[in-house]
Write a protein that holds these residues in place. Sequence first.
Motif, PDB file in Angstrom:
ATOM      1  N   LEU A  76      36.142  32.868  47.070  1.00  0.00           N
ATOM      2  CA  LEU A  76      35.594  31.657  47.534  1.00  0.00           C
ATOM      3  C   LEU A  76      37.043  30.865  47.596  1.00  0.00           C
ATOM      4  O   LEU A  76      37.025  30.126  49.053  1.00  0.00           O
ATOM      5  CB  LEU A  76      35.050  30.952  46.312  1.00  0.00           C
ATOM      6  N   GLY A  77      38.205  31.075  47.088  1.00  0.00           N
ATOM      7  CA  GLY A  77      39.328  30.335  47.419  1.00  0.00           C
ATOM      8  C   GLY A  77      39.704  30.974  48.886  1.00  0.00           C
ATOM      9  O   GLY A  77      40.344  29.979  49.541  1.00  0.00           O
ATOM     10  N   LYS A  78      39.730  32.073  49.202  1.00  0.00           N
ATOM     11  CA  LYS A  78      40.270  32.501  50.435  1.00  0.00           C
ATOM     12  C   LYS A  78      39.625  32.215  51.464  1.00  0.00           C
ATOM     13  O   LYS A  78      39.996  31.927  52.510  1.00  0.00           O
ATOM     14  CB  LYS A  78      39.974  34.428  50.270  1.00  0.00           C
ATOM     15  N   SER A  79      38.201  32.021  51.398  1.00  0.00           N
ATOM     16  CA  SER A  79      37.432  31.335  52.259  1.00  0.00           C
ATOM     17  C   SER A  79      37.643  29.953  52.619  1.00  0.00           C
ATOM     18  O   SER A  79      37.810  29.415  54.011  1.00  0.00           O
ATOM     19  CB  SER A  79      35.883  31.393  51.930  1.00  0.00           C
ATOM     20  N   LEU A  80      38.022  29.062  51.712  1.00  0.00           N
ATOM     21  CA  LEU A  80      38.345  27.809  51.946  1.00  0.00           C
ATOM     22  C   LEU A  80      39.745  27.857  52.471  1.00  0.00           C
ATOM     23  O   LEU A  80      40.049  27.046  53.366  1.00  0.00           O
ATOM     24  CB  LEU A  80      38.665  27.185  50.213  1.00  0.00           C
ATOM     25  N   ALA A  81      40.633  28.618  52.158  1.00  0.00           N
ATOM     26  CA  ALA A  81      42.061  28.813  52.940  1.00  0.00           C
ATOM     27  C   ALA A  81      41.904  29.043  54.295  1.00  0.00           C
ATOM     28  O   ALA A  81      42.467  28.550  55.147  1.00  0.00           O
ATOM     29  CB  ALA A  81      42.738  29.825  52.010  1.00  0.00           C
ATOM     30  N   GLU A  82      40.737  29.936  54.611  1.00  0.00           N
ATOM     31  CA  GLU A  82      40.705  30.146  55.958  1.00  0.00           C
ATOM     32  C   GLU A  82      40.330  29.087  56.831  1.00  0.00           C
ATOM     33  O   GLU A  82      40.835  28.853  57.914  1.00  0.00           O
ATOM     34  CB  GLU A  82      39.748  31.416  56.081  1.00  0.00           C
TER      35      GLU A  82
ATOM     36  N   ARG B  37      41.381  27.146  39.855  1.00  0.00           N
ATOM     37  CA  ARG B  37      42.537  27.549  40.158  1.00  0.00           C
ATOM     38  C   ARG B  37      42.786  28.359  41.367  1.00  0.00           C
ATOM     39  O   ARG B  37      43.790  28.488  42.146  1.00  0.00           O
ATOM     40  CB  ARG B  37      43.351  28.252  38.901  1.00  0.00           C
ATOM     41  N   PHE B  38      41.658  29.125  41.810  1.00  0.00           N
ATOM     42  CA  PHE B  38      41.731  29.812  42.990  1.00  0.00           C
ATOM     43  C   PHE B  38      41.793  29.095  44.310  1.00  0.00           C
ATOM     44  O   PHE B  38      42.255  29.598  45.381  1.00  0.00           O
ATOM     45  CB  PHE B  38      40.263  30.768  43.022  1.00  0.00           C
ATOM     46  N   ILE B  39      41.678  27.822  44.493  1.00  0.00           N
ATOM     47  CA  ILE B  39      42.038  26.875  45.397  1.00  0.00           C
ATOM     48  C   ILE B  39      43.294  27.181  45.696  1.00  0.00           C
ATOM     49  O   ILE B  39      43.767  27.200  46.826  1.00  0.00           O
ATOM     50  CB  ILE B  39      41.351  25.447  45.295  1.00  0.00           C
ATOM     51  N   HIS B  40      44.220  27.153  44.666  1.00  0.00           N
ATOM     52  CA  HIS B  40      45.602  26.949  44.761  1.00  0.00           C
ATOM     53  C   HIS B  40      46.123  28.272  45.214  1.00  0.00           C
ATOM     54  O   HIS B  40      47.002  28.503  46.160  1.00  0.00           O
ATOM     55  CB  HIS B  40      46.173  26.591  43.624  1.00  0.00           C
ATOM     56  N   SER B  41      45.733  29.259  44.230  1.00  0.00           N
ATOM     57  CA  SER B  41      46.305  30.561  44.518  1.00  0.00           C
ATOM     58  C   SER B  41      46.091  31.214  46.078  1.00  0.00           C
ATOM     59  O   SER B  41      46.893  31.716  46.524  1.00  0.00           O
ATOM     60  CB  SER B  41      45.753  31.634  43.431  1.00  0.00           C
ATOM     61  N   GLU B  42      44.721  30.970  46.628  1.00  0.00           N
ATOM     62  CA  GLU B  42      44.640  31.521  47.750  1.00  0.00           C
ATOM     63  C   GLU B  42      45.267  30.699  48.920  1.00  0.00           C
ATOM     64  O   GLU B  42      45.654  31.490  50.101  1.00  0.00           O
ATOM     65  CB  GLU B  42      43.176  31.367  47.827  1.00  0.00           C
TER      66      GLU B  42
END
Length: 271
Positions: A180-186, A111-116
């Motif tokens: 991890l999600g933040k890095s993906l979002a970046e 779910r951190f993919i989405h939240s970030e």
Amino acid sequence: MATFRGILTGAAVAFALLSGASPISAQMPSASLPGVDPALLEDIVIGSRVLADFGVLDGFGHVSARHPTNPNHFLMARSLAPALVTADDIMEFDLDGNAVDARGRSVFLERFIHSEIYKARPDVMSVVHTHSAGVIPFSVTKVPLKAMFHNPSFLAVGVPVWDIRKDFGETSMLVSDAALGKSLAETLGDKPVVLMRGHGDVTVGPSVKMAVFRAYYTDVNAKLQAQAMALGGEVNYLTPGEGVKADKTNFIVIDRIWGVWKMRVLPTLSK
Ligand code: MN
């Protein structure tokens, strides 16, 4: 309280399909998500099921939407295969990935993919994560994914590839925490699609319909690009300028293809 699944049976489905009228469920508030238009929940359900039907999603992957009245929350199903998602399975989360009212339901690890992404991209109203078979080869080679035709024209702005190993070493490959999600979002940056090395992709959009459309056509494009490259010789891709112009048409025609997709999966909801 009648459920979305319960209402959409027999004559109601036929009526909705034949008349083009909004499903009856659109008038029914969700018991668990007060204030959320059931039409948005329906888009998540239709999107999840049609991507599963096309094989873009399998037992894994998810479709989410930013909360329509609270931009610091988002909506996604409890941990469940996309082909089985109903409106009653959709839960509310904050942007740290915490369920607002879990009631014992299990939630997706990723779910951190989405939240970030919702945190980083105020313009994004929907996020789709897939393990699309088509994109995997482009996530593990140096061959860039490029726009092959007009529907996936949104790819012409460039498709970044996120490699989880670059900053995090050897992991389980899953985006299972906020860092991890933040890095993906970046790595996604301001783009509509990011590939995940050895994993799949994420598509985003200003609506659930557009994010799902992009997930579908990214997979189609990847498969066609591999075919075109296998033919040999130089491939004549859309230019970035063509991509911008062609993508404008996608917003005009989205409801036409969504109607077909909805017709394709509505009968599965009546069972
Ligand atoms: Mn995944």
